[in-house]
Motif scaffolding. Structure first.
Motif, PDB file in Angstrom:
ATOM      1  N   SER A 206      26.666  78.485  18.791  1.00 46.30           N
ATOM      2  CA  SER A 206      26.024  79.820  18.374  1.00 46.30           C
ATOM      3  C   SER A 206      24.658  79.406  17.799  1.00 46.30           C
ATOM      4  N   ARG A 207      23.833  80.477  17.894  1.00 43.18           N
ATOM      5  CA  ARG A 207      22.685  79.986  17.322  1.00 43.18           C
ATOM      6  C   ARG A 207      22.315  79.436  16.079  1.00 43.18           C
ATOM      7  N   SER A 208      23.168  79.837  15.128  1.00 44.33           N
ATOM      8  CA  SER A 208      23.188  79.444  13.702  1.00 44.33           C
ATOM      9  C   SER A 208      23.861  78.113  13.810  1.00 44.33           C
ATOM     10  N   GLY A 209      24.930  77.691  14.660  1.00 42.92           N
ATOM     11  CA  GLY A 209      25.668  76.450  14.660  1.00 42.92           C
ATOM     12  C   GLY A 209      27.005  76.690  13.979  1.00 42.92           C
ATOM     13  N   ALA A 210      27.099  77.880  13.336  1.00 40.74           N
ATOM     14  CA  ALA A 210      28.261  78.107  12.604  1.00 40.74           C
ATOM     15  C   ALA A 210      29.496  78.304  13.457  1.00 40.74           C
ATOM     16  N   ILE A 211      29.391  78.653  14.688  1.00 39.62           N
ATOM     17  CA  ILE A 211      30.676  78.913  15.692  1.00 39.62           C
ATOM     18  C   ILE A 211      30.406  77.907  17.079  1.00 39.62           C
ATOM     19  N   THR A 212      31.507  77.349  17.005  1.00 34.86           N
ATOM     20  CA  THR A 212      31.577  76.324  18.218  1.00 34.86           C
ATOM     21  C   THR A 212      32.730  76.478  19.149  1.00 34.86           C
ATOM     22  N   TYR A 213      32.817  76.308  20.333  1.00 35.87           N
ATOM     23  CA  TYR A 213      34.085  76.165  21.268  1.00 35.87           C
ATOM     24  C   TYR A 213      34.228  75.086  21.994  1.00 35.87           C
ATOM     25  N   TYR A 214      35.257  74.630  22.295  1.00 28.11           N
ATOM     26  CA  TYR A 214      35.684  73.555  23.063  1.00 28.11           C
ATOM     27  C   TYR A 214      36.639  73.998  24.072  1.00 28.11           C
ATOM     28  N   ALA A 215      36.506  73.400  25.230  1.00 30.89           N
ATOM     29  CA  ALA A 215      37.568  73.408  26.214  1.00 30.89           C
ATOM     30  C   ALA A 215      38.677  72.648  25.664  1.00 30.89           C
ATOM     31  N   ASP A 216      39.828  72.759  26.169  1.00 35.53           N
ATOM     32  CA  ASP A 216      41.050  72.174  25.671  1.00 35.53           C
ATOM     33  C   ASP A 216      41.055  70.670  26.310  1.00 35.53           C
ATOM     34  N   SER A 217      40.485  70.297  27.488  1.00 38.49           N
ATOM     35  CA  SER A 217      40.297  69.159  27.949  1.00 38.49           C
ATOM     36  C   SER A 217      39.281  68.496  27.126  1.00 38.49           C
ATOM     37  N   VAL A 218      38.461  68.795  26.193  1.00 37.59           N
ATOM     38  CA  VAL A 218      37.461  67.829  25.633  1.00 37.59           C
ATOM     39  C   VAL A 218      37.842  68.010  24.004  1.00 37.59           C
ATOM     40  N   LYS A 219      38.559  69.006  23.505  1.00 35.01           N
ATOM     41  CA  LYS A 219      38.915  69.024  22.175  1.00 35.01           C
ATOM     42  C   LYS A 219      39.243  67.945  21.479  1.00 35.01           C
ATOM     43  N   GLY A 220      38.635  67.544  20.447  1.00 29.86           N
ATOM     44  CA  GLY A 220      38.933  66.336  19.593  1.00 29.86           C
ATOM     45  C   GLY A 220      38.220  65.083  20.153  1.00 29.86           C
ATOM     46  N   ARG A 221      37.465  65.135  21.233  1.00 33.06           N
ATOM     47  CA  ARG A 221      36.667  64.016  21.852  1.00 33.06           C
ATOM     48  C   ARG A 221      35.312  64.421  21.809  1.00 33.06           C
ATOM     49  N   PHE A 222      34.915  65.678  21.998  1.00 31.94           N
ATOM     50  CA  PHE A 222      33.440  66.054  21.963  1.00 31.94           C
ATOM     51  C   PHE A 222      33.035  66.790  21.045  1.00 31.94           C
ATOM     52  N   THR A 223      31.874  66.676  20.613  1.00 24.97           N
ATOM     53  CA  THR A 223      31.178  67.375  19.278  1.00 24.97           C
ATOM     54  C   THR A 223      29.714  67.994  19.909  1.00 24.97           C
ATOM     55  N   ILE A 224      29.721  69.095  19.652  1.00 22.71           N
ATOM     56  CA  ILE A 224      28.335  69.960  19.909  1.00 22.71           C
ATOM     57  C   ILE A 224      27.602  70.085  18.829  1.00 22.71           C
TER      58      ILE A 224
END
Length: 123
Positions: free
Chosen positions: A52-70
């Motif tokens: 999100s614009r503030s950085g407070a909300i993020t989403y990850y696809a299940d295929s990358v969850k726990g490995r990728f960080t935005i």
């Protein structure tokens, strides 16, 4: 001129890491949610992550969850995607995109797109 430019792609062995950057020019990212997408040959484009614009909300696809960080640095007008524990199935062209959205983020309806950066995971 409104532009998004991705960088940081390359060839990395399985288990390796890369950090992708998405730099904006011609506009400020402060008012935009940012998404990362990828497309492998012969496959449909996949929404990988968004912030999100503030950085407070993020989403990850299940295929990358726990490995990728935005993450995002609005001062530098740049968004990052840290990719760890990379797998061969992560091989794709990665795109960032900007969505003029006051709250949250989602994986469709983006306004601006970058040209993409190639990520290849192979030994």
């Amino acid at each position: 001129q409104v532009q998004l430019v991705e960088s940081g792609g390359g060839l990395v062995p399985p288990g390796g890491s890369l950090r992708l950057s998405c730099a904006a020019s011609g506009f400020t990212l402060d008012y935009y949610a940012i998404g990362w997408f990828r497309q492998a040959p012969g496959k449909e484009r996949e929404g990988v992550s968004c912030i999100s614009r503030s950085g407070a909300i993020t989403y990850y696809a299940d295929s990358v969850k726990g490995r990728f960080t935005i993450s995002r640095d609005n001062v530098k007008n740049t968004v990052y995607l840290q990719m760890n524990s990379l797998k061969p199935e992560d091989t794709a062209v990665y795109y960032c995109a900007a969505d003029y959205r006051p709250m949250g983020c989602q994986t469709n309806g983006y306004d601006y797109w970058g040209q993409g950066t190639q990520v290849t995971v192979s030994s």
